[in-house]
Design an enzyme around this catalytic site. Structure first.
Site, short mmCIF file in Angstrom:
data_model
loop_
_atom_site.label_atom_id
_atom_site.label_comp_id
_atom_site.label_asym_id
_atom_site.label_seq_id
_atom_site.Cartn_x
_atom_site.Cartn_y
_atom_site.Cartn_z
N TYR A 40 0.86 -1.19 0.00
CA TYR A 40 0.00 0.00 0.00
C TYR A 40 0.89 1.24 0.00
O TYR A 40 1.85 1.31 -0.75
CB TYR A 40 -0.97 -0.06 1.17
N LYS A 95 -20.45 -20.42 -8.43
CA LYS A 95 -19.84 -20.26 -9.75
C LYS A 95 -18.38 -19.83 -9.60
O LYS A 95 -17.49 -20.31 -10.31
CB LYS A 95 -20.61 -19.20 -10.53
N GLU A 137 -24.97 -14.32 -15.46
CA GLU A 137 -25.55 -15.54 -14.89
C GLU A 137 -26.98 -15.29 -14.41
O GLU A 137 -27.27 -14.25 -13.80
CB GLU A 137 -24.69 -16.00 -13.71
N ASP A 138 -27.84 -16.25 -14.68
CA ASP A 138 -29.19 -16.28 -14.11
C ASP A 138 -29.97 -14.99 -14.32
O ASP A 138 -30.52 -14.40 -13.38
CB ASP A 138 -29.12 -16.62 -12.62
N ALA A 196 -38.06 -22.50 -24.73
CA ALA A 196 -37.75 -21.39 -25.63
C ALA A 196 -37.11 -20.23 -24.87
O ALA A 196 -37.21 -19.08 -25.28
CB ALA A 196 -39.03 -20.92 -26.32
N GLY A 197 -36.43 -20.58 -23.78
CA GLY A 197 -35.72 -19.57 -23.02
C GLY A 197 -34.35 -19.31 -23.60
O GLY A 197 -34.02 -19.74 -24.72
N ALA A 198 -33.51 -18.62 -22.82
CA ALA A 198 -32.19 -18.22 -23.31
C ALA A 198 -31.35 -19.42 -23.71
O ALA A 198 -30.69 -19.42 -24.76
CB ALA A 198 -31.48 -17.40 -22.23
N ASN A 287 -33.56 -29.44 -14.80
CA ASN A 287 -33.04 -29.76 -13.47
C ASN A 287 -34.03 -29.31 -12.40
O ASN A 287 -34.66 -28.26 -12.55
CB ASN A 287 -31.69 -29.07 -13.24
N ASN A 319 -22.41 -27.46 -17.40
CA ASN A 319 -21.74 -26.25 -17.89
C ASN A 319 -20.31 -26.10 -17.39
O ASN A 319 -19.53 -25.36 -17.99
CB ASN A 319 -22.55 -25.00 -17.49
#
Length: 762
Positions: A40, A95, A137-138, A196-198, A287, A319
């Site tokens: 520092y 994650k 994410e999500d 039909a989602g992402a 899932n 994933n």
């Protein structure tokens, strides 16, 4: 396990002993005021000024180049839906943990309280200078599409929405291999996508890029088939709307070749499955419950290739096979984005990896006898250690070739080794050892090949071209095990107890009798002993019918060493043999000796053990730096043991003045360079990194190496026998397949060195 117990266990895991799953760990020294003044104020001003001059220096002086932001607004968390940013934090921490353990990437998880697209984008752009990459994410669709599109356009670092592209990449690799196994062409198959989602939109786009035809794709949502004549379709759904006269999922699945499920559990019935074409491919990836239960599906159709998102079934579309390694490759070339070329490179690299021979440690983790490419293994397993050095290079090359890399890699072999070292999946010493074995493979006897793990090790040695295995044991059992493993190579199988080996047994027996006749052995006894595998195998090496031998898997060490000592001569000038173990520690590789042979060696014997071990260290490409250990430092305590060690050190200094060796030393002084330098600056080990530890007796050496193995999970190669005239090595009772493969490589390199005359100076 009951649901309530699972819930309690999950909550306890996240709460204790410390809340959360990740933390910030310093990477620099911070013990002194001097350290802090550099970390520092005032020292930190210097890198600040360098970065002000040139922003690219931020990669040189800070952690930015290995730091990824995992960012969510909590609007589509797992299958839980819109639960808010705070409730999404456990997932984002998870994650971050996966990024670190699989690809050695540091992560800050960031939960943003913003559902408005513009506000969310503005927030991410404002904090982007901190990071080398951004993992979205999500985030719910359709907002996720717009958020990712704009951030990719407006930022100059890699951005990827993993919910879209991660699933797409992994499932595309699995689909490529499944179609190959079934002999189907992607341009001809009929594909039904439920959801039909992402993720579903991104998956379907990638399948088209892989060669699927748009007219052969039918997409369904909760209302049924997405048709051109439906009202109020989003632009993404319009992209995949069909003109075919279909209304329901059941109708769509009739005669379909492929079903892709990214929706909810138990929406596919056995009847729907039966209506599909011959050799159907079903990826039920909802899932935690897939669109159709795995066991129900495989019971309904025996020609099915089935994948799910679950780890308790074959072919898990996970994933974690993608995002850590995609970002690793992107960060390592300072890519400005993750583009389509990089994603497709990941698809092909994952698909290709599934076709390669599977490391034994993967079989162990997943409790499999032998995984191999086929209906139940179409994509690699998440704990496959090869992922770290197979996938990132493919990503990096694609980034370079597509023009988005700012720091192209020049030395690909060096990069591959750096990747291995990041995860600890392979050490430099083991790689060197295996590479050397491959340069001149030798005939190596596996004396207990009728044991499954021993045969697995022999198969690995054969598959990896380390050596030419000779299998000893019950021939019928070996053939059965070979069939079970799919080990169809034509390698020699020898059973010393069969009539086929009578002539050789008698010949070997006569040679043994001539060697032992003045020690009370009869010819009949010698022939009888030659029916025992360790005697027979040792004589094969003695007579040049094999180049090396490993044994000891199924019998106590002492009983295995006995026939070897009776048959194999010692090297010239060697009175007693010894043994060492190579331990692959966090501080680097270390040889420990004597770990299995000499109970209480004399000073002269300790010196010889030191000499043997130093020669072996050089065989591994290491410059030996030897500490002879005791419970005191340089005569600080008078005892029989201390005197013995000092005499051994004096002998080494006089007879091997070029060898860096000193003692006696306590273990902490030997391994802590700062302590040694402060207290004993006169030592020959001052300023050296010790890599050979010589113990005063067998008790201390054996206890130490086994404690290090079990408590710290340190990988061990050995015991490696020292002082014999032939490459014969005894593994520990119940050794793992990896340990046996490494010992086989040691024996093969040992044979190579002897052929060159390099080990004759014992």
């Amino acid at each position: 396990m009951s649901q309530s117990r699972k819930r309690r266990e999950a909550l306890l895991y996240h709460a204790k002993p410390k809340p959360g799953k990740i933390s910030v760990v310093p990477t620099k020294k911070y013990a002194t005021q001097h350290d802090l003044s550099l970390a520092y104020s005032p020292g930190v001003a210097e890198p600040c000024l360098e970065i002000e001059k040139n922003k690219e220096n931020v990669y040189k002086y800070t952690a930015k180049g290995n730091l990824v932001a995992v960012i969510s607004n909590g609007t589509a968390v797992l299958g839980l839906g819109d639960i808010g940013p705070e409730a999404s934090k456990p997932v984002m921490e998870g994650k971050g943990l996966l990024f670190k353990i699989f690809a050695d990437i540091d992560v800050f998880d960031i939960e943003v309280d913003a559902t408005d697209v513009d506000k969310f984008i503005e927030t991410v752009k404002a904090i982007a200078p901190t990071f080398g990459g951004i993992n979205l994410e999500d985030i719910k669709a359709p907002e996720a599409f717009e958020i990712e599109r704009r951030l990719k356009e407006e930022l100059d670092i890699p951005v990827m929405h993993d919910d879209q592209h991660g699933t797409a990449i992994i499932s595309a690799a699995a689909l490529k291999n499944a179609l190959e196994i079934n002999g189907k062409n992607i341009s001809e198959v009929k594909i039904v996508v439920n959801g039909a989602g992402a993720a579903a939109i991104s998956c379907t786009r990638l399948y088209l890029a892989l060669g699927a035809k748009r007219e052969n794709v039918v997409m369904c949502d909760s209302k049924g088939v997405i048709r051109k004549d439906r009202d109020n379709l989003t632009s993404q759904k319009e992209e995949f709307a069909t003109e075919r006269d279909l209304n329901t999922l059941e109708e769509a699945m009739n005669n379909a070749d492929v079903f892709i499920g990214l929706s909810k559990g138990n929406v596919v019935s056995p009847e729907m499955l039966l209506s599909m074409a011959k050799n159907p491919i079903v990826f039920a990836m909802a899932n935690p419950e897939p669109e159709i239960d795995y066991d129900l599906a495989v019971d309904t159709r025996d020609d099915i290739i089935m994948a799910t998102g679950r780890s308790d079934h074959p072919n898990q579309v996970n994933n974690v096979l993608g995002f850590p390694f995609i970002f690793r490759g992107a960060l390592d070339v300072r890519a400005t984005k993750i583009n389509e070329e990089m994603k497709m490179a990941a698809v092909h690299a994952l698909a290709d990896l599934a076709k390669k021979s599977v490391p034994e440690q993967v079989n162990i983790v997943y409790d499999e006898v032998s995984l191999s490419y086929g209906k139940d293994y179409i994509i690699p397993k998440p704990f496959d250690p090869r992922l770290i050095y197979e996938i990132p290079p493919a990503i990096a090359k694609a980034a370079i070739e597509s023009g988005v890399a700012q720091e192209p890699i020049q030395d690909w072999e060096k990069y591959r080794y750096e990747l291995m070292d990041r995860s600890g999946s392979g050490s430099k010493e083991v790689r060197i050892l295996h590479n050397r074995a491959r340069t001149n493979p030798k005939r190596i006897v596996f004396a207990e090949a009728d044991h499954l793990d021993v045969l697995k090790a022999a198969q690995r040695v054969y598959d990896e071209k380390l050596g030419h295995p000779i299998l000893l044991g019950n021939k019928e059992i070996i053939l059965e095990l070979k069939e079970e493993l799919g080990f169809d190579a034509n390698v020699p199988i020898i059973d010393p107890k069969t009539t086929e080996e009578v002539e050789r047994t008698k010949r070997f027996g006569k040679l043994f009798w001539e060697k032992r006749q003045r020690k009370g052995m009869t010819l009949l006894e010698a022939e009888k002993w030659m029916r025992q595998r360790n005697y027979f195998a040792s004589m094969m090496v003695n007579e040049g019918e094999a180049d090396a031998l490993i044994t000891g898997y199924s019998r106590p060490y002492s009983s295995v060493v006995k026939p070897i000592l009776e048959l194999i001569d010692r090297d010239k000038g060697v009175q007693k043999i010894a043994a060492t173990n190579l331990l692959l520690t966090k501080q680097g590789p270390m040889f420990l000796a004597d770990t299995t042979i000499n109970i209480n060696p004399s000073a002269k014997e300790l010196a010889k053990i030191t000499h043997y071990t130093s020669i072996l260290a050089r065989m591994f490409g290491m410059q030996p730096k030897v500490a002879m250990l005791g419970f005191s430092n340089f005569g600080s305590t008078k005892s029989e043991t201390s005197t013995k060690i000092r005499e051994a050190v004096a002998y080494m200094h006089e007879n091997y003045p070029d060898l860096i060796v000193d003692g006696e030393l306590q273990a902490d002084f030997a391994l802590n360079a700062e302590m040694l330098s402060k207290e004993f600056s006169f030592s020959k080990l001052n300023g050296q990194k010790v890599n050979v530890l010589i113990f005063p007796n067998l008790e201390s050496a054996n206890i130490t190496y086994k404690l290090m193995k079990e408590v710290n999970g340190v990988e061990s190669i050995g015991p490696i026998l020292l002082g014999l005239s032939k490459p014969v090595h005894v593994i520990q009772l119940g050794a793992s397949v990896d340990e046996m493969v490494n010992m086989a490589a040691v024996a093969i390199v040992d044979a190579q060195e002897r052929e060159k005359g390099r080990l004759s100076n014992f």
